[in-house]
Design a protein around this motif. Structure first.
Motif, short mmCIF file in Angstrom:
data_model
loop_
_atom_site.label_atom_id
_atom_site.label_comp_id
_atom_site.label_asym_id
_atom_site.label_seq_id
_atom_site.Cartn_x
_atom_site.Cartn_y
_atom_site.Cartn_z
N TRP A 138 -5.29 28.71 -21.59
CA TRP A 138 -6.42 28.17 -20.99
C TRP A 138 -6.03 26.75 -20.69
CZ3 TRP A 138 -8.81 24.26 -23.70
CH2 TRP A 138 -8.86 24.23 -24.70
N TRP A 139 -5.53 26.00 -21.34
CA TRP A 139 -4.98 24.61 -21.41
C TRP A 139 -3.88 24.33 -20.55
CZ3 TRP A 139 -4.11 27.38 -25.65
CH2 TRP A 139 -2.95 27.30 -26.10
N LYS A 140 -3.27 25.04 -20.03
CA LYS A 140 -2.01 24.94 -19.45
C LYS A 140 -1.84 25.99 -18.16
CE LYS A 140 3.06 25.28 -20.59
NZ LYS A 140 4.06 25.29 -21.93
N GLY A 141 -1.24 25.22 -17.02
CA GLY A 141 -1.19 26.04 -15.88
C GLY A 141 -0.64 25.08 -14.73
N GLU A 142 -0.28 25.59 -13.72
CA GLU A 142 0.11 24.63 -12.35
C GLU A 142 -1.12 24.60 -11.69
OE1 GLU A 142 2.64 25.22 -8.45
OE2 GLU A 142 2.82 26.83 -9.85
N SER A 143 -1.45 23.28 -11.39
CA SER A 143 -2.49 22.96 -10.66
C SER A 143 -2.38 23.17 -8.90
CB SER A 143 -2.80 21.54 -10.68
OG SER A 143 -3.05 21.17 -12.20
N LEU A 144 -3.32 23.89 -8.60
CA LEU A 144 -3.40 24.26 -7.01
C LEU A 144 -4.71 23.23 -6.40
CD1 LEU A 144 -3.23 27.85 -7.19
CD2 LEU A 144 -1.46 26.40 -7.02
N ASN A 145 -4.53 22.67 -5.34
CA ASN A 145 -5.32 21.93 -4.70
C ASN A 145 -6.85 22.73 -4.29
OD1 ASN A 145 -7.10 20.13 -3.10
ND2 ASN A 145 -5.39 19.55 -1.92
N PRO A 146 -7.63 22.44 -4.94
CA PRO A 146 -8.83 23.69 -4.61
C PRO A 146 -9.65 23.24 -3.15
CG PRO A 146 -9.12 22.26 -6.59
CD PRO A 146 -8.12 21.63 -5.84
N TYR A 147 -9.32 22.06 -2.48
CA TYR A 147 -10.10 21.61 -1.19
C TYR A 147 -9.81 22.81 -0.35
CZ TYR A 147 -11.17 19.15 2.82
OH TYR A 147 -11.68 18.62 4.18
N PRO A 148 -8.42 23.23 0.24
CA PRO A 148 -8.57 24.17 1.22
C PRO A 148 -8.96 25.57 0.84
CG PRO A 148 -6.28 23.73 0.41
CD PRO A 148 -7.30 22.59 -0.40
N LEU A 149 -8.66 25.78 -0.37
CA LEU A 149 -9.40 27.08 -1.19
C LEU A 149 -10.96 27.29 -0.91
CD1 LEU A 149 -7.30 27.44 -4.21
CD2 LEU A 149 -6.55 27.99 -2.00
#
Length: 214
Positions: A195-206
């Motif tokens: 839960w503390w580790k992952g590749e960040s994706l931009n939420p704005y366009p989503l």
């Protein structure tokens, strides 16, 4: 006769010497302008066979179009047109935001953006009261931070449906008390599902391409 012989011998030696000097000079010029293949190879930069093979067989970059879809805007009463892209904004200590801040009045309900479950409830120094939500396939994690409080009865491993109230907008953690907002992140999870580790994706366009509600 002896004088004649000496003259002939001198002419022969002179011709021979001239031919030798001419041959030697041509050989030197050819070496300087057109070095033998062996010499050229010795001075060429060496490329390991493994590297050469890798360069030739390197696969094309993976497609980046694989992202979650149909996300609900996570702050009640906020329209997609009100969103601002803060994903690449600078933060302290040389960090990048890696999130979107959704401004709203303190106490505004925060909604689950998709079906899933509560993976972790965490109170951190920076994020304050936070929720980590995993969606059913385990590919995506949704992170909600700076909550004023959790929804009543919210617990880890609890099943969530898209639109469920999970908390309320606040300014806990390092958020400015005069600017309450929801800090929202989307992560692509690795095989470890941490839960503390992952590749960040931009939420704005989503969120902008979502319908904003039901």
């Amino acid at each position: 006769m002896r004088l004649a012989q000496l003259i002939v011998l001198g002419l022969v030696m002179g011709v021979a010497a001239g031919w030798w000097l001419q041959r030697d000079g041509e050989s030197s010029d050819d070496t300087a302008v057109h070095p033998p293949a062996a010499i050229a190879a010795d001075h060429a930069p060496a490329v390991p066979a493994e590297q050469a093979a890798t360069s030739i067989a390197a696969p094309a970059p993976a497609a980046t179009g694989d992202t979650p879809s149909g996300l609900l805007l996570p702050v009640q009463g906020i329209a997609p047109s009100q969103l601002q892209d803060t994903f690449t904004d600078a933060r302290s200590e040389g960090r990048v935001h890696d999130a979107i801040d959704i401004m709203a009045a303190a106490g505004t309900p925060v909604l689950a953006v998709a079906d899933g479950h509560v993976e972790k409830l965490f109170d951190s120094k920076r994020g304050g009261l936070t929720v980590y939500q995993f969606e059913p396939s385990g590919r995506w994690c949704y992170y909600y931070a700076h909550l004023q409080r959790y929804a009543d009865g919210l617990a880890e491993k609890q099943t969530l449906k898209r639109g469920d109230v999970i908390g309320y907008v606040g300014s806990t953690g390092n958020a400015n008390p005069e600017a309450p907002h929801l800090h929202f992140e989307v992560h692509a999870l690795g095989p470890e599902k941490q839960w503390w580790k992952g590749e960040s994706l931009n939420p704005y366009p989503l969120l902008k391409k979502g319908d904003g509600g039901d």
